[in-house]
Motif scaffolding. Structure first.
Motif, PDB file in Angstrom:
ATOM      1  N   MET A 160       0.837  -1.309  -0.011  1.00 25.27           N
ATOM      2  CA  MET A 160       0.039   0.054  -0.084  1.00 25.27           C
ATOM      3  C   MET A 160       0.941   1.115   0.018  1.00 25.27           C
ATOM      4  SD  MET A 160      -2.826   1.133   2.655  1.00 25.27           S
ATOM      5  CE  MET A 160      -3.953   2.450   2.186  1.00 25.27           C
ATOM      6  N   SER A 161       0.347   2.137  -0.854  1.00 27.20           N
ATOM      7  CA  SER A 161       1.144   3.631  -0.749  1.00 27.20           C
ATOM      8  C   SER A 161       0.936   4.236   0.634  1.00 27.20           C
ATOM      9  CB  SER A 161       0.798   4.452  -1.602  1.00 27.20           C
ATOM     10  OG  SER A 161      -0.629   4.486  -1.847  1.00 27.20           O
ATOM     11  N   GLU A 162       1.872   5.176   0.999  1.00 25.75           N
ATOM     12  CA  GLU A 162       1.734   5.915   2.253  1.00 25.75           C
ATOM     13  C   GLU A 162       0.477   6.849   1.915  1.00 25.75           C
ATOM     14  OE1 GLU A 162       4.544   8.783   4.480  1.00 25.75           O
ATOM     15  OE2 GLU A 162       5.400   7.023   4.097  1.00 25.75           O
ATOM     16  N   THR A 163      -0.149   6.840   3.206  1.00 25.82           N
ATOM     17  CA  THR A 163      -1.392   7.859   3.221  1.00 25.82           C
ATOM     18  C   THR A 163      -1.151   8.587   4.572  1.00 25.82           C
ATOM     19  OG1 THR A 163      -2.493   6.191   4.496  1.00 25.82           O
ATOM     20  CG2 THR A 163      -2.962   6.207   1.993  1.00 25.82           C
TER      21      THR A 163
ATOM     22  N   MET B  37      -3.586   2.825   6.438  1.00 31.11           N
ATOM     23  CA  MET B  37      -2.832   4.205   6.601  1.00 31.11           C
ATOM     24  C   MET B  37      -1.378   3.707   6.946  1.00 31.11           C
ATOM     25  SD  MET B  37      -3.244   7.482   9.050  1.00 31.11           S
ATOM     26  CE  MET B  37      -2.070   8.548   9.062  1.00 31.11           C
ATOM     27  N   ARG B  38      -0.516   4.291   6.607  1.00 28.90           N
ATOM     28  CA  ARG B  38       0.819   3.867   7.029  1.00 28.90           C
ATOM     29  C   ARG B  38       1.550   5.356   6.679  1.00 28.90           C
ATOM     30  NH1 ARG B  38       4.914   0.178   4.849  1.00 28.90           N
ATOM     31  NH2 ARG B  38       3.316  -1.206   5.271  1.00 28.90           N
ATOM     32  N   GLN B  39       2.626   5.588   7.750  1.00 29.16           N
ATOM     33  CA  GLN B  39       3.506   6.775   7.604  1.00 29.16           C
ATOM     34  C   GLN B  39       4.893   6.210   8.017  1.00 29.16           C
ATOM     35  OE1 GLN B  39       1.366   9.671  10.230  1.00 29.16           O
ATOM     36  NE2 GLN B  39       1.455  10.767   8.640  1.00 29.16           N
ATOM     37  N   ALA B  40       5.865   6.263   7.235  1.00 30.31           N
ATOM     38  CA  ALA B  40       7.057   5.860   7.449  1.00 30.31           C
ATOM     39  C   ALA B  40       8.074   6.995   7.677  1.00 30.31           C
ATOM     40  CB  ALA B  40       7.910   5.084   6.245  1.00 30.31           C
ATOM     41  N   ASP B  41       9.119   6.934   8.720  1.00 31.66           N
ATOM     42  CA  ASP B  41      10.221   7.690   8.991  1.00 31.66           C
ATOM     43  C   ASP B  41      11.080   7.771   7.676  1.00 31.66           C
ATOM     44  OD1 ASP B  41      11.776   9.455  11.083  1.00 31.66           O
ATOM     45  OD2 ASP B  41      13.206   7.868  10.154  1.00 31.66           O
ATOM     46  N   GLU B  42      11.242   9.138   7.480  1.00 30.58           N
ATOM     47  CA  GLU B  42      11.974   9.287   6.203  1.00 30.58           C
ATOM     48  C   GLU B  42      13.498   8.916   6.202  1.00 30.58           C
ATOM     49  OE1 GLU B  42      11.639  13.449   4.933  1.00 30.58           O
ATOM     50  OE2 GLU B  42       9.445  13.338   5.054  1.00 30.58           O
TER      51      GLU B  42
ATOM     52  N   LYS C 207      11.433   2.888   9.007  1.00 28.86           N
ATOM     53  CA  LYS C 207      10.653   2.376   9.963  1.00 28.86           C
ATOM     54  C   LYS C 207       9.059   2.893  10.056  1.00 28.86           C
ATOM     55  CE  LYS C 207      13.018   2.674  13.920  1.00 28.86           C
ATOM     56  NZ  LYS C 207      13.485   2.199  15.330  1.00 28.86           N
ATOM     57  N   LEU C 208       8.172   2.289  10.562  1.00 25.91           N
ATOM     58  CA  LEU C 208       6.890   2.878  10.293  1.00 25.91           C
ATOM     59  C   LEU C 208       6.726   3.487  11.585  1.00 25.91           C
ATOM     60  CD1 LEU C 208       4.527   0.130   9.037  1.00 25.91           C
ATOM     61  CD2 LEU C 208       5.352   2.214   7.719  1.00 25.91           C
ATOM     62  N   ILE C 209       6.207   4.915  11.594  1.00 25.37           N
ATOM     63  CA  ILE C 209       5.788   5.943  12.587  1.00 25.37           C
ATOM     64  C   ILE C 209       4.491   5.517  13.051  1.00 25.37           C
ATOM     65  CG2 ILE C 209       5.077   8.270  13.274  1.00 25.37           C
ATOM     66  CD1 ILE C 209       7.413   9.156  11.215  1.00 25.37           C
ATOM     67  N   HIS C 210       3.689   4.960  12.051  1.00 24.54           N
ATOM     68  CA  HIS C 210       2.189   4.707  12.316  1.00 24.54           C
ATOM     69  C   HIS C 210       1.685   3.948  11.014  1.00 24.54           C
ATOM     70  CE1 HIS C 210      -2.066   5.172  13.792  1.00 24.54           C
ATOM     71  NE2 HIS C 210      -2.300   5.583  12.649  1.00 24.54           N
ATOM     72  N   CYS C 211       0.872   2.865  11.371  1.00 24.44           N
ATOM     73  CA  CYS C 211       0.258   1.918  10.552  1.00 24.44           C
ATOM     74  C   CYS C 211      -1.150   1.711  11.224  1.00 24.44           C
ATOM     75  CB  CYS C 211       1.022   0.689  10.171  1.00 24.44           C
ATOM     76  SG  CYS C 211       0.205  -0.435   9.151  1.00 24.44           S
ATOM     77  N   HIS C 212      -2.334   1.910  10.539  1.00 25.03           N
ATOM     78  CA  HIS C 212      -3.545   1.527  10.801  1.00 25.03           C
ATOM     79  C   HIS C 212      -4.127   0.549   9.769  1.00 25.03           C
ATOM     80  CE1 HIS C 212      -7.671   3.396  12.065  1.00 25.03           C
ATOM     81  NE2 HIS C 212      -7.769   2.048  11.823  1.00 25.03           N
ATOM     82  N   LEU C 213      -4.389  -0.745  10.786  1.00 27.19           N
ATOM     83  CA  LEU C 213      -5.175  -1.628  10.028  1.00 27.19           C
ATOM     84  C   LEU C 213      -6.519  -1.873  10.531  1.00 27.19           C
ATOM     85  CD1 LEU C 213      -2.319  -4.217  10.743  1.00 27.19           C
ATOM     86  CD2 LEU C 213      -2.702  -3.296   8.694  1.00 27.19           C
TER      87      LEU C 213
ATOM     88  N   SER D 206       3.427   0.490  15.468  1.00 33.60           N
ATOM     89  CA  SER D 206       4.359   1.342  14.738  1.00 33.60           C
ATOM     90  C   SER D 206       5.786   0.323  14.897  1.00 33.60           C
ATOM     91  CB  SER D 206       4.507   2.686  15.488  1.00 33.60           C
ATOM     92  OG  SER D 206       5.111   2.425  16.776  1.00 33.60           O
ATOM     93  N   ASP D 207       6.610   0.796  14.546  1.00 33.31           N
ATOM     94  CA  ASP D 207       7.977   0.146  15.042  1.00 33.31           C
ATOM     95  C   ASP D 207       8.383   0.671  16.133  1.00 33.31           C
ATOM     96  OD1 ASP D 207       9.625  -1.460  12.904  1.00 33.31           O
ATOM     97  OD2 ASP D 207       8.810  -0.015  11.451  1.00 33.31           O
ATOM     98  N   GLU D 208       9.186  -0.042  16.914  1.00 34.97           N
ATOM     99  CA  GLU D 208       9.737   0.508  18.252  1.00 34.97           C
ATOM    100  C   GLU D 208      10.441   1.586  17.960  1.00 34.97           C
ATOM    101  OE1 GLU D 208      12.057  -2.356  20.598  1.00 34.97           O
ATOM    102  OE2 GLU D 208      13.072  -2.955  19.115  1.00 34.97           O
ATOM    103  N   PHE D 209      10.604   2.530  18.528  1.00 38.70           N
ATOM    104  CA  PHE D 209      11.448   3.908  18.636  1.00 38.70           C
ATOM    105  C   PHE D 209      11.998   4.046  20.099  1.00 38.70           C
ATOM    106  CE2 PHE D 209       9.106   4.397  14.849  1.00 38.70           C
ATOM    107  CZ  PHE D 209      10.039   4.928  14.061  1.00 38.70           C
ATOM    108  N   PRO D 210      12.818   3.238  20.740  1.00 42.94           N
ATOM    109  CA  PRO D 210      13.361   3.444  22.078  1.00 42.94           C
ATOM    110  C   PRO D 210      13.832   4.715  22.538  1.00 42.94           C
ATOM    111  CG  PRO D 210      14.380   1.651  21.046  1.00 42.94           C
ATOM    112  CD  PRO D 210      13.833   2.177  19.939  1.00 42.94           C
TER     113      PRO D 210
END
Length: 135
Positions: A1-4, A39-44, A48-54, A64-68
């Motif tokens: 899916m493309s980024e939304t 929806m998906r938003q990736a860190d440029e 890594k995915l900042i947010h994904c909605h399923l 989201s991916d982990e961001f320690p």
């Protein structure tokens, strides 16, 4: 899916998962549980995915991916949570998830409370239960 970037509207309580490899997790959930990625938003920089909605079987799950570095880490991995899917055909859903790579932790069986029910662990460490009312 493309980024939304337009988030779908949700109500109620929505599980939000922190995952190592969220893009792979989204692909797995689509294959195993017929999830729709809304929806998906990736860190440029990192990708890594900042947010994904399923949406899975009519319900929403976000991750989201982990961001320690921002306090969103897993430590030793997910624990203490099981995501439950109440479905029309537990055998079909269970078999599809196993075929996609889930590990059986409680075999699917007819239960005393009236459901056909079993539990799985996905390749990302999350527990899932699948149940269907026996007719």
């Amino acid at each position: 899916m493309s980024e939304t970037t337009t988030p779908p509207v949700t109500t109620g309580v929505t599980p939000y998962l922190t995952v190592r490899g969220a893009s792979d997790a989204s692909a797995f959930y689509q294959k195993a549980f017929a999830a729709q990625e809304l929806m998906r938003q990736a860190d440029e920089k990192s990708g890594k995915l900042i947010h994904c909605h399923l949406r899975i079987n009519g319900a929403d799950v976000m991750m989201s991916d982990e961001f320690p570095e921002y306090g969103m880490g897993l430590g030793d991995g997910p624990n203490g949570v099981t995501l439950h899917l109440q479905v029309d055909d537990a055998d079909a859903w269970f078999e599809r998830a196993v075929a996609a790579g889930a590990t059986v932790t409680m075999p699917l069986a007819d239960q005393f409370w009236g459901d056909r029910y079993g539990q799985l662990k996905d390749p990302f460490g999350h527990s899932w239960s699948i149940g269907a009312s026996k007719k």
